[in-house]
Motif scaffolding. Structure first.
Motif, PDB file in Angstrom:
ATOM      1  N   SER A  84       0.814  -1.220   0.000  1.00  0.00           N
ATOM      2  CA  SER A  84       0.000   0.000   0.000  1.00  0.00           C
ATOM      3  C   SER A  84       0.851   1.276   0.000  1.00  0.00           C
ATOM      4  CB  SER A  84      -0.934   0.009   1.205  1.00  0.00           C
ATOM      5  OG  SER A  84      -0.180  -0.030   2.405  1.00  0.00           O
ATOM      6  N   ASP A  85       2.100   1.191   0.411  1.00  0.00           N
ATOM      7  CA  ASP A  85       2.979   2.370   0.474  1.00  0.00           C
ATOM      8  C   ASP A  85       3.821   2.573  -0.779  1.00  0.00           C
ATOM      9  OD1 ASP A  85       2.039   2.769   3.005  1.00  0.00           O
ATOM     10  OD2 ASP A  85       3.831   1.996   4.020  1.00  0.00           O
ATOM     11  N   ILE A  86       3.802   1.616  -1.684  1.00  0.00           N
ATOM     12  CA  ILE A  86       4.717   1.646  -2.828  1.00  0.00           C
ATOM     13  C   ILE A  86       4.504   2.869  -3.718  1.00  0.00           C
ATOM     14  CG2 ILE A  86       5.358   0.426  -4.962  1.00  0.00           C
ATOM     15  CD1 ILE A  86       6.508  -0.847  -2.442  1.00  0.00           C
ATOM     16  N   TRP A  87       3.282   3.269  -3.964  1.00  0.00           N
ATOM     17  CA  TRP A  87       3.040   4.348  -4.924  1.00  0.00           C
ATOM     18  C   TRP A  87       3.681   5.657  -4.496  1.00  0.00           C
ATOM     19  CZ3 TRP A  87       0.560   8.857  -3.749  1.00  0.00           C
ATOM     20  CH2 TRP A  87      -0.170   8.878  -2.551  1.00  0.00           C
ATOM     21  N   TRP A  88       3.588   6.023  -3.221  1.00  0.00           N
ATOM     22  CA  TRP A  88       4.194   7.291  -2.807  1.00  0.00           C
ATOM     23  C   TRP A  88       5.701   7.154  -2.653  1.00  0.00           C
ATOM     24  CZ3 TRP A  88       6.613   7.992   1.906  1.00  0.00           C
ATOM     25  CH2 TRP A  88       6.339   7.062   2.903  1.00  0.00           C
ATOM     26  N   LEU A  89       6.177   5.959  -2.329  1.00  0.00           N
ATOM     27  CA  LEU A  89       7.626   5.739  -2.287  1.00  0.00           C
ATOM     28  C   LEU A  89       8.226   5.873  -3.683  1.00  0.00           C
ATOM     29  CD1 LEU A  89       7.878   2.733   0.203  1.00  0.00           C
ATOM     30  CD2 LEU A  89       8.411   5.134   0.643  1.00  0.00           C
ATOM     31  N   LEU A  90       7.518   5.395  -4.688  1.00  0.00           N
ATOM     32  CA  LEU A  90       7.990   5.531  -6.068  1.00  0.00           C
ATOM     33  C   LEU A  90       8.057   6.995  -6.492  1.00  0.00           C
ATOM     34  CD1 LEU A  90       6.188   2.554  -7.819  1.00  0.00           C
ATOM     35  CD2 LEU A  90       8.637   2.790  -7.374  1.00  0.00           C
ATOM     36  N   LEU A  91       7.124   7.799  -6.045  1.00  0.00           N
ATOM     37  CA  LEU A  91       7.157   9.241  -6.358  1.00  0.00           C
ATOM     38  C   LEU A  91       8.382   9.910  -5.726  1.00  0.00           C
ATOM     39  CD1 LEU A  91       3.395  10.257  -6.000  1.00  0.00           C
ATOM     40  CD2 LEU A  91       4.757  10.102  -8.097  1.00  0.00           C
ATOM     41  N   ILE A  92       8.665   9.554  -4.484  1.00  0.00           N
ATOM     42  CA  ILE A  92       9.840  10.110  -3.803  1.00  0.00           C
ATOM     43  C   ILE A  92      11.115   9.642  -4.512  1.00  0.00           C
ATOM     44  CG2 ILE A  92      11.166  10.134  -1.651  1.00  0.00           C
ATOM     45  CD1 ILE A  92       8.440   9.849  -0.187  1.00  0.00           C
ATOM     46  N   THR A  93      11.147   8.360  -4.880  1.00  0.00           N
ATOM     47  CA  THR A  93      12.305   7.820  -5.588  1.00  0.00           C
ATOM     48  C   THR A  93      12.503   8.527  -6.924  1.00  0.00           C
ATOM     49  OG1 THR A  93      12.030   5.668  -4.527  1.00  0.00           O
ATOM     50  CG2 THR A  93      13.343   5.727  -6.543  1.00  0.00           C
ATOM     51  N   LEU A  94      11.427   8.802  -7.627  1.00  0.00           N
ATOM     52  CA  LEU A  94      11.516   9.521  -8.896  1.00  0.00           C
ATOM     53  C   LEU A  94      12.113  10.911  -8.700  1.00  0.00           C
ATOM     54  CD1 LEU A  94      10.910   9.499 -11.920  1.00  0.00           C
ATOM     55  CD2 LEU A  94       8.639  10.390 -11.364  1.00  0.00           C
ATOM     56  N   PHE A  95      11.730  11.582  -7.623  1.00  0.00           N
ATOM     57  CA  PHE A  95      12.300  12.893  -7.305  1.00  0.00           C
ATOM     58  C   PHE A  95      13.802  12.774  -7.033  1.00  0.00           C
ATOM     59  CE2 PHE A  95      13.610  15.939  -4.032  1.00  0.00           C
ATOM     60  CZ  PHE A  95      13.436  17.122  -4.743  1.00  0.00           C
ATOM     61  N   VAL A  96      14.199  11.765  -6.251  1.00  0.00           N
ATOM     62  CA  VAL A  96      15.617  11.554  -5.931  1.00  0.00           C
ATOM     63  C   VAL A  96      16.401  11.227  -7.204  1.00  0.00           C
ATOM     64  CG1 VAL A  96      17.250  10.106  -4.642  1.00  0.00           C
ATOM     65  CG2 VAL A  96      15.129  10.853  -3.559  1.00  0.00           C
ATOM     66  N   LEU A  97      15.847  10.342  -8.045  1.00  0.00           N
ATOM     67  CA  LEU A  97      16.494   9.994  -9.311  1.00  0.00           C
ATOM     68  C   LEU A  97      16.725  11.233 -10.164  1.00  0.00           C
ATOM     69  CD1 LEU A  97      14.556   6.774 -10.359  1.00  0.00           C
ATOM     70  CD2 LEU A  97      17.030   6.951 -10.224  1.00  0.00           C
ATOM     71  N   THR A  98      15.694  12.045 -10.304  1.00  0.00           N
ATOM     72  CA  THR A  98      15.788  13.249 -11.133  1.00  0.00           C
ATOM     73  C   THR A  98      16.821  14.228 -10.582  1.00  0.00           C
ATOM     74  OG1 THR A  98      13.456  12.971 -11.711  1.00  0.00           O
ATOM     75  CG2 THR A  98      14.441  15.108 -12.174  1.00  0.00           C
ATOM     76  N   SER A  99      16.810  14.415  -9.289  1.00  0.00           N
ATOM     77  CA  SER A  99      17.771  15.344  -8.672  1.00  0.00           C
ATOM     78  C   SER A  99      19.204  14.900  -8.913  1.00  0.00           C
ATOM     79  CB  SER A  99      17.516  15.445  -7.169  1.00  0.00           C
ATOM     80  OG  SER A  99      16.223  15.907  -6.925  1.00  0.00           O
ATOM     81  N   PHE A 100      19.487  13.629  -8.656  1.00  0.00           N
ATOM     82  CA  PHE A 100      20.846  13.130  -8.849  1.00  0.00           C
ATOM     83  C   PHE A 100      21.222  13.065 -10.330  1.00  0.00           C
ATOM     84  CE2 PHE A 100      20.572  11.357  -4.453  1.00  0.00           C
ATOM     85  CZ  PHE A 100      21.670  12.039  -3.957  1.00  0.00           C
ATOM     86  N   PHE A 101      20.249  12.846 -11.209  1.00  0.00           N
ATOM     87  CA  PHE A 101      20.551  12.829 -12.640  1.00  0.00           C
ATOM     88  C   PHE A 101      21.142  14.156 -13.076  1.00  0.00           C
ATOM     89  CE2 PHE A 101      19.249  14.001 -16.940  1.00  0.00           C
ATOM     90  CZ  PHE A 101      19.909  13.021 -17.671  1.00  0.00           C
ATOM     91  N   PHE A 102      20.477  15.250 -12.725  1.00  0.00           N
ATOM     92  CA  PHE A 102      20.965  16.560 -13.152  1.00  0.00           C
ATOM     93  C   PHE A 102      22.287  16.925 -12.475  1.00  0.00           C
ATOM     94  CE2 PHE A 102      16.447  17.014 -14.305  1.00  0.00           C
ATOM     95  CZ  PHE A 102      16.630  17.305 -15.654  1.00  0.00           C
ATOM     96  N   MET A 103      22.451  16.547 -11.221  1.00  0.00           N
ATOM     97  CA  MET A 103      23.695  16.855 -10.521  1.00  0.00           C
ATOM     98  C   MET A 103      24.864  16.043 -11.099  1.00  0.00           C
ATOM     99  SD  MET A 103      24.606  16.762  -6.460  1.00  0.00           S
ATOM    100  CE  MET A 103      24.324  15.040  -6.255  1.00  0.00           C
ATOM    101  N   PHE A 104      24.670  14.731 -11.240  1.00  0.00           N
ATOM    102  CA  PHE A 104      25.754  13.873 -11.700  1.00  0.00           C
ATOM    103  C   PHE A 104      26.083  14.088 -13.175  1.00  0.00           C
ATOM    104  CE2 PHE A 104      24.953  10.440  -8.244  1.00  0.00           C
ATOM    105  CZ  PHE A 104      25.541  11.264  -7.309  1.00  0.00           C
ATOM    106  N   ARG A 105      25.103  14.471 -13.978  1.00  0.00           N
ATOM    107  CA  ARG A 105      25.367  14.725 -15.393  1.00  0.00           C
ATOM    108  C   ARG A 105      26.405  15.826 -15.546  1.00  0.00           C
ATOM    109  NH1 ARG A 105      20.926  17.335 -19.240  1.00  0.00           N
ATOM    110  NH2 ARG A 105      21.167  18.834 -17.573  1.00  0.00           N
ATOM    111  N   LYS A 106      26.233  16.893 -14.768  1.00  0.00           N
ATOM    112  CA  LYS A 106      27.186  18.005 -14.826  1.00  0.00           C
ATOM    113  C   LYS A 106      28.566  17.572 -14.341  1.00  0.00           C
ATOM    114  CE  LYS A 106      23.868  21.708 -13.989  1.00  0.00           C
ATOM    115  NZ  LYS A 106      23.463  22.753 -13.043  1.00  0.00           N
ATOM    116  N   ILE A 107      28.590  16.824 -13.247  1.00  0.00           N
ATOM    117  CA  ILE A 107      29.860  16.401 -12.664  1.00  0.00           C
ATOM    118  C   ILE A 107      30.615  15.485 -13.625  1.00  0.00           C
ATOM    119  CG2 ILE A 107      30.905  15.038 -10.804  1.00  0.00           C
ATOM    120  CD1 ILE A 107      28.668  16.110  -8.971  1.00  0.00           C
ATOM    121  N   VAL A 108      29.927  14.506 -14.201  1.00  0.00           N
ATOM    122  CA  VAL A 108      30.584  13.565 -15.122  1.00  0.00           C
ATOM    123  C   VAL A 108      31.122  14.300 -16.343  1.00  0.00           C
ATOM    124  CG1 VAL A 108      30.203  11.610 -16.657  1.00  0.00           C
ATOM    125  CG2 VAL A 108      29.315  11.540 -14.340  1.00  0.00           C
ATOM    126  N   ASN A 109      30.338  15.210 -16.892  1.00  0.00           N
ATOM    127  CA  ASN A 109      30.817  15.965 -18.054  1.00  0.00           C
ATOM    128  C   ASN A 109      32.030  16.817 -17.700  1.00  0.00           C
ATOM    129  OD1 ASN A 109      28.897  14.911 -19.783  1.00  0.00           O
ATOM    130  ND2 ASN A 109      27.448  16.565 -19.413  1.00  0.00           N
TER     131      ASN A 109
END
Length: 132
Positions: free
Chosen positions: A35-60
């Motif tokens: 029953s908790d999975i749907w909101w956990l997935l939303l939080i995970t999506l936010f974390v994924l997106t945040s780290f994507f933009f941060m790490f993309r700059k760092i790797v480049n």
């Protein structure tokens, strides 16, 4: 030391923790009530997106630095001093999280499942630079 070895080193340094965190995050997800999975997935999506933009700059930035080196001499040139500090800080934070009691598995599920795949993606990106 050739530049390709610096890129492979960077991929290993980012990839191993990425794999470890991803597996720990998935294990934590499996322990959650359905029953908790749907909101956990939303939080995970936010974390994924945040780290994507941060790490993309760092790797480049780090990859361009490695490519611009006239002749790499040693493994310490893989990252600038600031990059090594970032790695040490993040590893220290990760190790300290392990010893903090009563961290909820919901945090582990969301944060590790968001951070781990982005570290793996960054490792793959370093490897694509190695082929250039």
């Amino acid at each position: 030391m050739k530049k390709i070895h610096l890129f492979i080193t960077a991929a290993i340094i980012w990839g191993i923790p990425g794999f470890t965190l991803t597996t720990k995050g998935i294990s934590a997800y499996l322990a959650q009530p359905k029953s908790d999975i749907w909101w956990l997935l939303l939080i995970t999506l936010f974390v994924l997106t945040s780290f994507f933009f941060m790490f993309r700059k760092i790797v480049n930035r780090y990859s361009n630095r490695i490519m611009s080196l006239p002749r790499p001499n040693n493994i310490l040139q893989t990252f600038p001093p600031r990059g090594w500090f970032l790695l040490i800080f993040m590893m220290g934070l990760g190790i300290s999280l392990k010893y903090i009691p009563n961290i909820p598995t919901t945090f582990t599920a969301c944060f590790y499942t968001g951070l781990g795949p982005m570290l793996l993606l960054s490792a793959i990106k370093f490897l694509t630079y190695a082929k250039k």
